[in-house]
Motif scaffolding. Structure first.
Motif, PDB file in Angstrom:
ATOM      1  N   SER A  46       0.852  -1.182   0.000  1.00  0.00           N
ATOM      2  CA  SER A  46       0.000   0.000   0.000  1.00  0.00           C
ATOM      3  C   SER A  46       0.889   1.233   0.000  1.00  0.00           C
ATOM      4  CB  SER A  46      -0.882   0.002   1.250  1.00  0.00           C
ATOM      5  OG  SER A  46      -1.532   1.240   1.384  1.00  0.00           O
ATOM      6  N   GLY A  47       0.534   2.217  -0.810  1.00  0.00           N
ATOM      7  CA  GLY A  47       1.288   3.460  -0.841  1.00  0.00           C
ATOM      8  C   GLY A  47       0.411   4.584  -1.346  1.00  0.00           C
ATOM      9  N   ASP A  48       0.943   5.792  -1.329  1.00  0.00           N
ATOM     10  CA  ASP A  48       0.159   6.900  -1.871  1.00  0.00           C
ATOM     11  C   ASP A  48       0.168   6.833  -3.394  1.00  0.00           C
ATOM     12  OD1 ASP A  48       2.466   8.163  -2.843  1.00  0.00           O
ATOM     13  OD2 ASP A  48       2.626   9.504  -1.155  1.00  0.00           O
ATOM     14  N   ALA A  49      -0.898   7.308  -3.991  1.00  0.00           N
ATOM     15  CA  ALA A  49      -1.073   7.202  -5.436  1.00  0.00           C
ATOM     16  C   ALA A  49      -0.036   8.023  -6.203  1.00  0.00           C
ATOM     17  CB  ALA A  49      -2.481   7.627  -5.839  1.00  0.00           C
ATOM     18  N   ALA A  50       0.483   9.073  -5.583  1.00  0.00           N
ATOM     19  CA  ALA A  50       1.464   9.923  -6.253  1.00  0.00           C
ATOM     20  C   ALA A  50       2.863   9.310  -6.235  1.00  0.00           C
ATOM     21  CB  ALA A  50       1.499  11.300  -5.591  1.00  0.00           C
ATOM     22  N   GLY A  51       3.068   8.306  -5.412  1.00  0.00           N
ATOM     23  CA  GLY A  51       4.370   7.653  -5.329  1.00  0.00           C
ATOM     24  C   GLY A  51       5.406   8.454  -4.571  1.00  0.00           C
ATOM     25  N   GLU A  52       4.954   9.396  -3.738  1.00  0.00           N
ATOM     26  CA  GLU A  52       5.877  10.251  -3.001  1.00  0.00           C
ATOM     27  C   GLU A  52       6.508   9.543  -1.809  1.00  0.00           C
ATOM     28  OE1 GLU A  52       3.653  13.762  -2.060  1.00  0.00           O
ATOM     29  OE2 GLU A  52       3.453  14.331  -4.165  1.00  0.00           O
ATOM     30  N   THR A  53       5.844   8.522  -1.295  1.00  0.00           N
ATOM     31  CA  THR A  53       6.403   7.748  -0.187  1.00  0.00           C
ATOM     32  C   THR A  53       6.509   6.285  -0.621  1.00  0.00           C
ATOM     33  OG1 THR A  53       4.208   7.359   0.755  1.00  0.00           O
ATOM     34  CG2 THR A  53       5.425   9.260   1.581  1.00  0.00           C
ATOM     35  N   PRO A  54       7.486   5.564  -0.075  1.00  0.00           N
ATOM     36  CA  PRO A  54       7.635   4.153  -0.457  1.00  0.00           C
ATOM     37  C   PRO A  54       6.413   3.332  -0.043  1.00  0.00           C
ATOM     38  CG  PRO A  54       9.500   4.906   0.875  1.00  0.00           C
ATOM     39  CD  PRO A  54       8.495   6.003   0.867  1.00  0.00           C
ATOM     40  N   ALA A  55       6.086   2.349  -0.850  1.00  0.00           N
ATOM     41  CA  ALA A  55       4.969   1.465  -0.528  1.00  0.00           C
ATOM     42  C   ALA A  55       5.329   0.606   0.682  1.00  0.00           C
ATOM     43  CB  ALA A  55       4.637   0.587  -1.727  1.00  0.00           C
ATOM     44  N   VAL A  56       4.314   0.285   1.476  1.00  0.00           N
ATOM     45  CA  VAL A  56       4.485  -0.522   2.682  1.00  0.00           C
ATOM     46  C   VAL A  56       3.914  -1.910   2.418  1.00  0.00           C
ATOM     47  CG1 VAL A  56       3.857  -0.716   5.120  1.00  0.00           C
ATOM     48  CG2 VAL A  56       4.272   1.537   4.126  1.00  0.00           C
ATOM     49  N   LYS A  57       4.679  -2.945   2.786  1.00  0.00           N
ATOM     50  CA  LYS A  57       4.214  -4.317   2.590  1.00  0.00           C
ATOM     51  C   LYS A  57       3.122  -4.656   3.593  1.00  0.00           C
ATOM     52  CE  LYS A  57       8.432  -6.317   0.748  1.00  0.00           C
ATOM     53  NZ  LYS A  57       9.452  -7.364   0.920  1.00  0.00           N
ATOM     54  N   PHE A  58       2.154  -5.442   3.140  1.00  0.00           N
ATOM     55  CA  PHE A  58       1.111  -5.930   4.031  1.00  0.00           C
ATOM     56  C   PHE A  58       1.688  -6.985   4.958  1.00  0.00           C
ATOM     57  CE2 PHE A  58      -1.877  -5.062   0.282  1.00  0.00           C
ATOM     58  CZ  PHE A  58      -2.149  -3.782   0.723  1.00  0.00           C
ATOM     59  N   ASN A  59       1.240  -6.973   6.212  1.00  0.00           N
ATOM     60  CA  ASN A  59       1.623  -8.006   7.177  1.00  0.00           C
ATOM     61  C   ASN A  59       0.827  -9.273   6.955  1.00  0.00           C
ATOM     62  OD1 ASN A  59       3.292  -6.157   8.443  1.00  0.00           O
ATOM     63  ND2 ASN A  59       1.703  -5.534   9.877  1.00  0.00           N
ATOM     64  N   ARG A  60      -0.425  -9.084   6.539  1.00  0.00           N
ATOM     65  CA  ARG A  60      -1.337 -10.218   6.371  1.00  0.00           C
ATOM     66  C   ARG A  60      -2.427  -9.818   5.397  1.00  0.00           C
ATOM     67  NH1 ARG A  60      -4.736 -11.746  11.534  1.00  0.00           N
ATOM     68  NH2 ARG A  60      -5.627  -9.786  10.917  1.00  0.00           N
ATOM     69  N   VAL A  61      -2.898 -10.790   4.614  1.00  0.00           N
ATOM     70  CA  VAL A  61      -4.000 -10.563   3.683  1.00  0.00           C
ATOM     71  C   VAL A  61      -4.984 -11.716   3.850  1.00  0.00           C
ATOM     72  CG1 VAL A  61      -4.699 -10.313   1.276  1.00  0.00           C
ATOM     73  CG2 VAL A  61      -2.502  -9.384   2.030  1.00  0.00           C
ATOM     74  N   GLU A  62      -6.242 -11.382   4.144  1.00  0.00           N
ATOM     75  CA  GLU A  62      -7.312 -12.374   4.242  1.00  0.00           C
ATOM     76  C   GLU A  62      -8.189 -12.201   3.007  1.00  0.00           C
ATOM     77  OE1 GLU A  62      -9.300 -11.487   7.909  1.00  0.00           O
ATOM     78  OE2 GLU A  62      -7.598 -12.148   9.120  1.00  0.00           O
ATOM     79  N   VAL A  63      -8.475 -13.294   2.314  1.00  0.00           N
ATOM     80  CA  VAL A  63      -9.156 -13.174   1.033  1.00  0.00           C
ATOM     81  C   VAL A  63     -10.255 -14.220   0.883  1.00  0.00           C
ATOM     82  CG1 VAL A  63      -7.445 -14.604  -0.142  1.00  0.00           C
ATOM     83  CG2 VAL A  63      -8.716 -12.953  -1.443  1.00  0.00           C
ATOM     84  N   THR A  64     -11.352 -13.803   0.251  1.00  0.00           N
ATOM     85  CA  THR A  64     -12.404 -14.700  -0.202  1.00  0.00           C
ATOM     86  C   THR A  64     -12.620 -14.398  -1.679  1.00  0.00           C
ATOM     87  OG1 THR A  64     -14.278 -13.230   0.217  1.00  0.00           O
ATOM     88  CG2 THR A  64     -13.530 -14.580   2.070  1.00  0.00           C
ATOM     89  N   ASP A  65     -13.578 -15.056  -2.294  1.00  0.00           N
ATOM     90  CA  ASP A  65     -13.827 -14.782  -3.709  1.00  0.00           C
ATOM     91  C   ASP A  65     -14.256 -13.339  -3.958  1.00  0.00           C
ATOM     92  OD1 ASP A  65     -13.111 -17.156  -4.898  1.00  0.00           O
ATOM     93  OD2 ASP A  65     -15.097 -18.037  -4.700  1.00  0.00           O
ATOM     94  N   ASP A  66     -15.026 -12.764  -3.039  1.00  0.00           N
ATOM     95  CA  ASP A  66     -15.610 -11.441  -3.277  1.00  0.00           C
ATOM     96  C   ASP A  66     -15.091 -10.338  -2.369  1.00  0.00           C
ATOM     97  OD1 ASP A  66     -17.222 -12.439  -5.327  1.00  0.00           O
ATOM     98  OD2 ASP A  66     -18.788 -13.030  -3.918  1.00  0.00           O
ATOM     99  N   SER A  67     -14.137 -10.639  -1.484  1.00  0.00           N
ATOM    100  CA  SER A  67     -13.617  -9.591  -0.606  1.00  0.00           C
ATOM    101  C   SER A  67     -12.182  -9.890  -0.201  1.00  0.00           C
ATOM    102  CB  SER A  67     -14.496  -9.452   0.645  1.00  0.00           C
ATOM    103  OG  SER A  67     -14.377 -10.593   1.463  1.00  0.00           O
TER     104      SER A  67
END
Length: 127
Positions: free
Chosen positions: A64-85
Motif C-alpha cells: 500500500s502506498g500513496d497514489a502519487a508515489g511520493e512515499t515508499p509502498a508498505v508491505k502488508f503483514n497479512r491478507v485475508e481473502v475470499t472470492d468477493d472480498s
C-alpha cells in the motif's frame, strides 16, 4: 444397476465441478494494482495505490502506498481473502491499519479503511 448408474453420474458431476474450480484461487479477482480513494480521513480525502499479487507459495501478498508515489509502498503483514472480498493489514506511522474491499464489478471495489472511512476504487489497467 440403476442405483450404480445414478451414483456414478453424481460422482462424475462432483469431480467435474471440483476440477473446474481448481484453476482459479480464491480472491484472484484482486490480483493487480488498484487506485483507491479513501474519504473523510482527518487529513482529508486520500488516494492510495494498493497492489495484490501471489507469492511463490500461492499466498496473497501486497503493498500500500500513496497514489502519487511520493512515499515508499508498505508491505502488508497479512491478507485475508475470499472470492468477493479482501482485507489487508499493515503498519502505518506506528498504527496497525487495515482496509476491507469488496468486489463491485469487473474493475471496481468498495469498502472501508479501519471500518471508519469509506473507500472506493478501480483497477489500474496497464497498457
Amino acid at each position: 444397476m440403476k442405483r450404480v448408474s445414478i451414483l456414478v453420474t453424481i460422482i462424475t458431476m462432483f469431480v467435474f465441478v471440483l476440477t473446474a474450480q481448481a484453476g482459479e484461487k480464491e480472491g484472484d479477482y484482486f490480483v493487480g494494482k488498484w487506485k483507491l480513494l479513501v474519504e473523510g480521513t482527518p487529513n482529508g480525502d486520500s488516494e492510495m495505490l494498493v497492489t495484490f499479487e501471489r507469492n511463490e507459495k500461492g499466498e496473497m501478498i501486497g503493498t500500500s502506498g500513496d497514489a502519487a508515489g511520493e512515499t515508499p509502498a508498505v508491505k502488508f503483514n497479512r491478507v485475508e481473502v475470499t472470492d468477493d472480498s479482501v482485507t489487508a493489514y499493515w503498519v502505518a506511522q506506528g498504527y496497525d491499519v487495515y482496509i476491507f474491499l469488496e468486489k463491485i464489478d469487473d474493475n471496481s471495489v468498495e469498502g472501508s479503511l479501519m471500518d471508519m472511512f469509506d473507500a472506493s476504487g478501480s483497477r489500474v489497467v496497464e497498457e
